[in-house]
Structures are given as structure tokens and as C-alpha cells.
Motif scaffolding. Structure first.
Motif, PDB file in Angstrom:
ATOM      1  N   LEU A 169      -0.189 -30.004 -18.823  1.00  0.00           N
ATOM      2  CA  LEU A 169      -0.798 -30.711 -17.688  1.00  0.00           C
ATOM      3  C   LEU A 169      -2.128 -31.328 -18.095  1.00  0.00           C
ATOM      4  CD1 LEU A 169      -0.061 -28.358 -14.652  1.00  0.00           C
ATOM      5  CD2 LEU A 169       0.636 -30.755 -14.883  1.00  0.00           C
ATOM      6  N   ASP A 170      -2.913 -30.586 -18.876  1.00  0.00           N
ATOM      7  CA  ASP A 170      -4.196 -31.101 -19.340  1.00  0.00           C
ATOM      8  C   ASP A 170      -3.992 -32.329 -20.222  1.00  0.00           C
ATOM      9  OD1 ASP A 170      -7.089 -30.985 -19.837  1.00  0.00           O
ATOM     10  OD2 ASP A 170      -6.524 -30.376 -21.852  1.00  0.00           O
ATOM     11  N   MET A 171      -3.043 -32.246 -21.138  1.00  0.00           N
ATOM     12  CA  MET A 171      -2.758 -33.389 -22.008  1.00  0.00           C
ATOM     13  C   MET A 171      -2.248 -34.583 -21.201  1.00  0.00           C
ATOM     14  SD  MET A 171      -1.066 -31.775 -25.425  1.00  0.00           S
ATOM     15  CE  MET A 171      -0.871 -33.423 -26.082  1.00  0.00           C
ATOM     16  N   SER A 172      -1.390 -34.307 -20.238  1.00  0.00           N
ATOM     17  CA  SER A 172      -0.830 -35.381 -19.418  1.00  0.00           C
ATOM     18  C   SER A 172      -1.917 -36.107 -18.641  1.00  0.00           C
ATOM     19  CB  SER A 172       0.211 -34.807 -18.448  1.00  0.00           C
ATOM     20  OG  SER A 172       1.275 -34.213 -19.146  1.00  0.00           O
ATOM     21  N   ALA A 173      -2.889 -35.355 -18.140  1.00  0.00           N
ATOM     22  CA  ALA A 173      -3.985 -35.964 -17.382  1.00  0.00           C
ATOM     23  C   ALA A 173      -4.808 -36.902 -18.275  1.00  0.00           C
ATOM     24  CB  ALA A 173      -4.880 -34.877 -16.804  1.00  0.00           C
ATOM     25  N   ARG A 174      -4.913 -36.563 -19.561  1.00  0.00           N
ATOM     26  CA  ARG A 174      -5.710 -37.373 -20.484  1.00  0.00           C
ATOM     27  C   ARG A 174      -4.955 -38.602 -20.988  1.00  0.00           C
ATOM     28  NH1 ARG A 174      -6.962 -34.219 -25.215  1.00  0.00           N
ATOM     29  NH2 ARG A 174      -5.726 -32.446 -24.538  1.00  0.00           N
ATOM     30  N   PHE A 175      -3.638 -38.520 -21.019  1.00  0.00           N
ATOM     31  CA  PHE A 175      -2.863 -39.583 -21.652  1.00  0.00           C
ATOM     32  C   PHE A 175      -2.089 -40.470 -20.683  1.00  0.00           C
ATOM     33  CE2 PHE A 175      -2.773 -36.458 -25.360  1.00  0.00           C
ATOM     34  CZ  PHE A 175      -3.820 -37.096 -26.003  1.00  0.00           C
ATOM     35  N   GLN A 176      -2.247 -40.262 -19.360  1.00  0.00           N
ATOM     36  CA  GLN A 176      -1.445 -41.041 -18.422  1.00  0.00           C
ATOM     37  C   GLN A 176      -2.129 -42.371 -18.102  1.00  0.00           C
ATOM     38  OE1 GLN A 176      -0.877 -38.396 -15.088  1.00  0.00           O
ATOM     39  NE2 GLN A 176      -3.031 -38.351 -14.559  1.00  0.00           N
ATOM     40  N   THR A 177      -2.152 -43.259 -19.080  1.00  0.00           N
ATOM     41  CA  THR A 177      -2.773 -44.566 -18.935  1.00  0.00           C
ATOM     42  C   THR A 177      -1.757 -45.655 -19.232  1.00  0.00           C
ATOM     43  OG1 THR A 177      -3.432 -44.701 -21.255  1.00  0.00           O
ATOM     44  CG2 THR A 177      -4.959 -43.578 -19.746  1.00  0.00           C
ATOM     45  N   PRO A 178      -1.991 -46.885 -18.749  1.00  0.00           N
ATOM     46  CA  PRO A 178      -1.085 -47.986 -19.068  1.00  0.00           C
ATOM     47  C   PRO A 178      -0.918 -48.183 -20.581  1.00  0.00           C
ATOM     48  CG  PRO A 178      -2.534 -48.613 -17.285  1.00  0.00           C
ATOM     49  CD  PRO A 178      -3.035 -47.287 -17.786  1.00  0.00           C
ATOM     50  N   ARG A 179      -1.996 -47.957 -21.327  1.00  0.00           N
ATOM     51  CA  ARG A 179      -1.919 -48.111 -22.777  1.00  0.00           C
ATOM     52  C   ARG A 179      -0.977 -47.077 -23.381  1.00  0.00           C
ATOM     53  NH1 ARG A 179      -4.570 -46.792 -27.661  1.00  0.00           N
ATOM     54  NH2 ARG A 179      -4.847 -48.594 -29.026  1.00  0.00           N
ATOM     55  N   THR A 180      -1.030 -45.852 -22.861  1.00  0.00           N
ATOM     56  CA  THR A 180      -0.138 -44.811 -23.356  1.00  0.00           C
ATOM     57  C   THR A 180       1.314 -45.167 -23.081  1.00  0.00           C
ATOM     58  OG1 THR A 180      -1.841 -43.149 -22.959  1.00  0.00           O
ATOM     59  CG2 THR A 180       0.391 -42.349 -23.282  1.00  0.00           C
ATOM     60  N   ILE A 181       1.574 -45.742 -21.906  1.00  0.00           N
ATOM     61  CA  ILE A 181       2.936 -46.176 -21.582  1.00  0.00           C
ATOM     62  C   ILE A 181       3.398 -47.224 -22.587  1.00  0.00           C
ATOM     63  CG2 ILE A 181       4.355 -47.389 -19.890  1.00  0.00           C
ATOM     64  CD1 ILE A 181       2.702 -46.145 -17.699  1.00  0.00           C
ATOM     65  N   ALA A 182       2.523 -48.173 -22.882  1.00  0.00           N
ATOM     66  CA  ALA A 182       2.878 -49.234 -23.830  1.00  0.00           C
ATOM     67  C   ALA A 182       3.155 -48.661 -25.215  1.00  0.00           C
ATOM     68  CB  ALA A 182       1.752 -50.265 -23.886  1.00  0.00           C
ATOM     69  N   ILE A 183       2.328 -47.710 -25.646  1.00  0.00           N
ATOM     70  CA  ILE A 183       2.534 -47.092 -26.958  1.00  0.00           C
ATOM     71  C   ILE A 183       3.837 -46.300 -26.968  1.00  0.00           C
ATOM     72  CG2 ILE A 183       1.663 -45.327 -28.540  1.00  0.00           C
ATOM     73  CD1 ILE A 183      -1.162 -46.244 -27.830  1.00  0.00           C
TER      74      ILE A 183
END
Length: 202
Positions: A104-118
């Protein structure tokens, strides 16, 4: 997915040569990812990555065997972030609660549009797509190793393996659903739902 190589990959003590090598590798990985996101993976050439990173084509091959390895570097950084997050949440309770809190902690840090694109770039890569089952098993092994570090008793290993398998599967379901919806709903919500369903099932 993680967006850059993490500090967890940096040795506590390193010489000038090692530091320069790490910084160059980081620069190539960052520049390559930006070009992939801007122009597309297939449309980006090795020469363009090398030129943007300020190195020769020959130097590029000293650090990476090909473009796919730039994506693999980002996958590897996810493993390091996962290890650190599990350690940080060691006091969350039972093993499954520790893994849930870490993810959950990692998900909160990585849930960005850029992460989706990557993430989409990685999934569209033929090489990485073929490696996905292996990557899932690798993530499971990372979780298992960290749980064994926190609970070293040999009599618990079978149970810890089950926790690692189930948690890795729950995370895969959550990420798949998140990407299918284009990130319209927070990744943490999908992770919470996946672990709620897991606990209900057992």
C-alpha cells in the motif's frame, strides 16, 4: 512500477569509479525512459539514447545490452523499493499485514500518470512481456526472502511462502485492474480490495 533506480541499490561505501559508473548508468536509464515516453519505445533508437546521455554507442553497450535492459533496470528498482518497504513496515503485525502495508505504501508513491505510462511501456515490450511470469515469481521470491528475514524460524517457512504467493497474486490483480481503468481510480484502492478479497477467501 518504480520510476528511477533507488538509493537502496547504492552501496554504503563506494569508490569514485563505482560512483561514476552508477551515476552514468542512472543517467542512461533516465534519459532512455524519457525518450521512450516521448517518442515511443520502438521509435527510439540506441543512438538517440546514447546521444541524449552524452555517451558513445560503444559506451552504451558497456552498461546495457539493449533498449529492453533500460526497462529491466526500472523493474529491478521496484524490487529494491519493495525490500525497503517491507523492512519499514515490519511492525505492522502478521506477515500478510506487513506485506499489505508495504505494498500500500509503495502504491501510494507510484500511482502517477507517469507510472502508468512506464508500466504500459514495459507491458508492450515483447521481451519483458515474455518475462512476466518470471517477474511475478521473482516478486514472490523477494517477498518471501524478506519475510524469512523478519521471521527466521524454519518451521514458519511454508506459511511464509504461502503468504508471499498470495500477496504477489493480489498485487498482480490490483495492478492489472488499475491499468485497465487507466488509473482513474487510485491504485491503493485496488490493492485494498485485492487484499480484502484474499482475506475473505481464506
Amino acid at each position: 512500477m518504480p520510476e528511477t533506480l533507488t538509493k537502496a541499490q547504492t552501496p554504503a561505501k563506494e569508490g569514485l569509479r563505482e560512483r561514476n559508473r552508477r551515476q552514468t548508468l542512472q543517467r542512461i536509464a533516465d534519459v532512455g525512459m524519457e525518450l521512450f515516453l516521448a517518442n515511443g519505445f520502438d521509435a527510439t533508437t540506441l543512438d538517440e539514447v546514447a546521444a541524449a546521455a552524452g555517451i558513445s554507442r560503444r559506451t552504451f553497450f558497456y552498461y546495457f545490452k539493449g533498449k529492453d535492459e533500460i526497462l529491466l533496470a526500472h523493474v529491478a528498482s521496484y524490487d529494491d523499493a519493495l525490500r525497503a518497504s517491507i523492512r519499514d513496515h515490519a511492525s505492522a503485525g502478521a506477515p500478510i499485514d506487513v506485506v499489505r502495508a508495504a505494498l500500500l505504501d509503495m502504491s501510494a508513491r507510484f500511482q502517477t500518470p507517469r507510472t502508468i505510462a512506464i508500466s504500459r511501456l514495459i507491458r508492450e515490450s515483447e521481451v519483458l512481456s515474455s518475462r512476466r511470469p518470471r517477474n511475478d515469481l521473482h516478486r514472490e521470491q523477494v517477498i518471501y526472502d524478506m519475510l524469512c528475514e523478519l521471521w527466521p524460524g524454519k518451521d514458519r517457512r511454508d506459511r511464509l511462502r504461502l503468504v508471499a504467493m498470495a500477496s504477489s497474486g493480489a498485487m498482480r490483480i490490483a495492478v492489472d485492474a488499475w491499468l485497465e481503468q487507466g488509473g482513474k481510480r487510485q491504485l491503493t484502492k485496488f490493492v485494498q480490495d485485492a487484499f480484502a478479497n484474499l482475506k475473505a477467501a481464506i
